[in-house]
Write an enzyme that holds these catalytic residues in place. Structure first.
Site, short mmCIF file in Angstrom:
data_model
loop_
_atom_site.label_atom_id
_atom_site.label_comp_id
_atom_site.label_asym_id
_atom_site.label_seq_id
_atom_site.Cartn_x
_atom_site.Cartn_y
_atom_site.Cartn_z
N HIS A 206 3.69 7.69 10.31
CA HIS A 206 5.00 7.27 9.59
C HIS A 206 6.16 7.80 10.55
CE1 HIS A 206 3.47 6.95 5.09
NE2 HIS A 206 2.46 6.28 6.05
N GLU B 114 0.69 -1.08 0.00
CA GLU B 114 -0.09 -0.07 0.17
C GLU B 114 0.83 1.03 -0.01
OE1 GLU B 114 -2.41 3.36 1.70
OE2 GLU B 114 -0.59 2.54 2.53
#
Lengths: 340, 341
Positions: free
Chosen positions: A314, A207
């Protein structure tokens, strides 16, 4: 199973895009009481069918997607001193690079530390290094490094899951292992229920480098309805409240021109009826999730997003509230239980 | 106890400058019965270890107990913790790290807005300390205040691991490495009466050593430290300062001290004769408690012996075990020969 326990098994597993096997195996072990599935070497996807699947066309199929891959790095070069040069795999936050601890997934797992120009040689120590400026110190000579590590091996950050106050937790790769956890909990809630639909889980690969696994996975599963379960932004200081959901306020149901408005409303109705907290995430086109690929799979699939609010996306220190995972699972289970 | 087992125990203790109590308690528990011990008003340990021989000269061997970290300065209405650095910390290494706060050891993470929402320069510039905050999972000031108080110490959460075959990665190697060497020397016993000082507050300006050197009033001093090694590909050969696996580091000059030439030469001569690898620093960089000790009272002949350490002042300091063995060997031998000068 306790949600933190599920995360403790899923988050540490290695799963940088293109190298999802270990993470997929951890998920499959947790899923084994609820159905059957396998890791597909060709695509890196894991397709898992809940028990009770009918293949005679008598039941429609609901696809629940969460991506199993995580951001990381790929080894591009080994220096004469045995340091590794890397390129980013997915969106790397330059703010978190220096002095972070990593695992290199070589012939054996090797620990390392990210480094760059030392501060005493840096004219401007406010400037963040680019990924192309960093080196990974693994404590080996070049000769030994080359025995264990091959160019193309993947690298991920290390950060064992930890509990913060209340039900908040922090770990690496909660994007999107917490989505995977929500799917596992959904099947746990539906265990033993007789359903009018087939339920397929897609633990999709790649992804983070452009929703590649969702494209092939949705093709293989041929769903009638698809739900992409991923993370989205939770408000924290510095963020714009208009762009974010909030921790502990429940799953974020997506509304967007690219999504099925019918499904968005069904989910909202389901949440209202069952007293499940929810928030809305309004987007104005593509969603930046696997939903973008699934909506246009084959002849088109009715698709919606359900997102778990997350802070510090992230980074190795992503933060979520486990109640949001639990409520996401409740919402999905109630919704699927009501499908005809 | 093995010196490396001890180093791991020491590195896992949290003790920023001004909050060295836990480190001190550990060290006191280890030297009990082996030394005549006093704790000075600032919190430094002064331990006289009796040797087999007497001398009219006094030797002080010193390492600092404190480590760099942060201090809680403010709690926001959202329950986020604002903080300031204690000691020199590179602002580029803080974002996204895990930390431990205060005596209750509350876990938190250093956060900010998501990467996806950064604009312009925010993407390429380190977040300044006054814009960073720690998230402990609290939603309000009242909730956060039940767990965290202004002035609480903050340490990097530690993960002490082996890198490769014989390298170690941890926080606080600066200067628990020096403490571990001194504890080993005390355990093994010394030739001559020796004062070991485990001092406080080096990282905020050599404060503990200033007071301790006055109290001990030594003729000679050896400072045991961890010093910057920049032997990584991003540094040219002339800017590497010192290198891992090249032995104990003995410097001729750093930013705080021009070292005594007699002791500098003696250190290298000792290394040659005893087959202990010794290197010097190829840049005038860094500084340590020698800066305070060598100008204590009427002046003290001082040497510094350091373990070369990559990524100093970060949660990921890296040293070679071989170098620490060299530091230990050189400190032991030099501490005898100094009395024979």
């Amino acid at each position: 199973m306790d949600t933190f326990e599920i995360i403790s098994r899923l988050s540490p597993a290695f799963g940088v895009s293109g190298e999802e096997r270990q993470a997929a195996d951890a998920a499959l072990e947790l899923l084994s009481p609820y159905g059957e599935g396998a890791f597909d070497k060709k695509t890196g996807n894991t397709v898992f069918w809940r028990f009770g699947r009918e293949t005679d066309g008598s039941k429609k199929t609901v696809l629940l997607d969460a991506h199993i891959d995580e951001i990381g790095f790929i080894v591009t070069y080994i220096t004469d001193d045995g340091f590794l040069k890397v390129a980013p795999v997915g969106g790397i936050d330059r703010r978190m690079l220096l002095a972070s601890e990593v695992t290199v997934f070589g012939k054996e797992c090797v620990r390392g530390v990210i480094t760059s120009t030392p501060p005493h040689l840096e004219k401007d120590n406010k400037q963040l290094p680019e990924v192309s400026d960093i080196y990974i110190d693994i404590g080996y000579t070049a000769e030994k490094a080359k025995k264990v590590i091959t160019l193309g091996d993947k690298v991920s950050v290390v950060n064992a899951p930890v509990k913060l106050l209340g039900d908040r937790i922090s770990a690496k790769a909660l994007d999107d292992r917490c989505g995977v956890a929500a799917l596992i909990k959904t099947l746990e809630l539906l265990k033993g229920e007789s359903l009018d639909v087939n339920v397929a889980l897609l633990l999709s690969s790649k992804e983070e480098i452009g929703e590649m696994g969702a494209k092939t996975g949705a093709f293989d599963i041929k769903p009638d309805i698809a739900i992409a379960v991923d993370v989205s932004f939770a408000y924290t200081q510095g963020e714009d409240r208009e762009e974010c959901g909030e921790l502990e306020k429940g799953p974020m149901i997506g509304i967007s021109p690219s999504l099925s408005r019918e499904l968005s409303h069904s989910l909202i109705e389901c949440a209202e009826k069952n007293g499940i907290p929810y928030q809305l995430e309004i987007m104005n086109g593509k969603t930046g999730t696997n939903a973008d690929e699934m909506t246009v799979s084959r002849g088109g699939v009715k698709t919606v997003t359900v997102s778990i609010p997350q802070r510090y996306m992230h980074t190795p220190a992503e933060v979520i509230d486990t109640k949001d995972i639990d409520n996401t699972a409740r919402l999905l289970a109630c919704f699927i239980g009501g499908l005809k | 106890m093995d010196m490396f087992t001890e180093l791991e125990a020491l590195c896992n203790i949290n003790g920023i400058s001004g909050d060295e109590g836990r480190v001190r308690d550990y060290i006191l528990s280890q030297i009990e019965g082996r030394c005549e011990v006093t704790v000075d008003p600032l919190g430094s340990i002064i331990a006289l270890c009796k040797g087999k021989k007497k001398s009219d000269k006094k030797l002080m061997i010193s390492a600092h107990m404190d480590e760099v970290g942060f201090i809680v300065t403010y709690i926001t209405s959202d329950g986020l913790i604002k903080f300031a650095p204690v000691g020199g910390i590179d602002p580029r290494i803080v974002f996204g790290k895990r930390v431990v706060i205060g005596d209750k050891q509350i876990c938190g993470v250093v956060g900010g807005k998501a990467l996806h929402h950064l604009e312009g320069e925010e993407k390429s510039r380190a977040v300044p300390f006054d814009k960073l905050y720690i998230d402990i999972g609290a939603d309000s000031k009242e909730q956060a205040e039940r767990y965290v108080s202004l002035g609480d110490s903050i340490c990097f959460d530690n993960n002490y691991i082996t890198l490769g075959k014989d390298r170690l990665k941890s926080k606080a190697i600066d200067d628990r490495a020096g403490c571990a060497v001194m504890l080993d020397m005390i355990r093994q016993g010394v030739e001559y009466d020796t004062f070991f000082t485990f001092v406080v507050q080096e990282e905020i300006g050599l404060r503990g050593s200033t007071a301790a050197a006055y109290t001990v009033a030594p003729d000679y001093a050896i400072v045991l430290e961890a010093t910057t090694a920049a032997d990584i590909p991003a540094s040219s050969d002339d800017k590497r300062v010192c290198e891992l696996d090249k032995g104990a580091v003995v410097s001729f000059m750093d930013r705080s001290t021009l070292y005594d030439k007699t002791l500098y030469s003696l250190a290298f001569e000792t290394g040659r004769q005893e087959n202990i690898p010794v290197q010097t620093k190829t840049m005038v960089a860094g500084g340590n408690d020698a800066g305070a000790i060598h100008r204590s009272r009427g002046g003290v002949m001082t040497a510094a012996i350091s373990v070369p350490c990559r990524y100093l002042h970060s949660p990921s300091c890296v040293i070679s075990k071989n170098d620490l063995v060299s530091v230990r060997a050189l400190a032991g031998e030099l501490s005898k020969r100094i009395f024979e000068l």
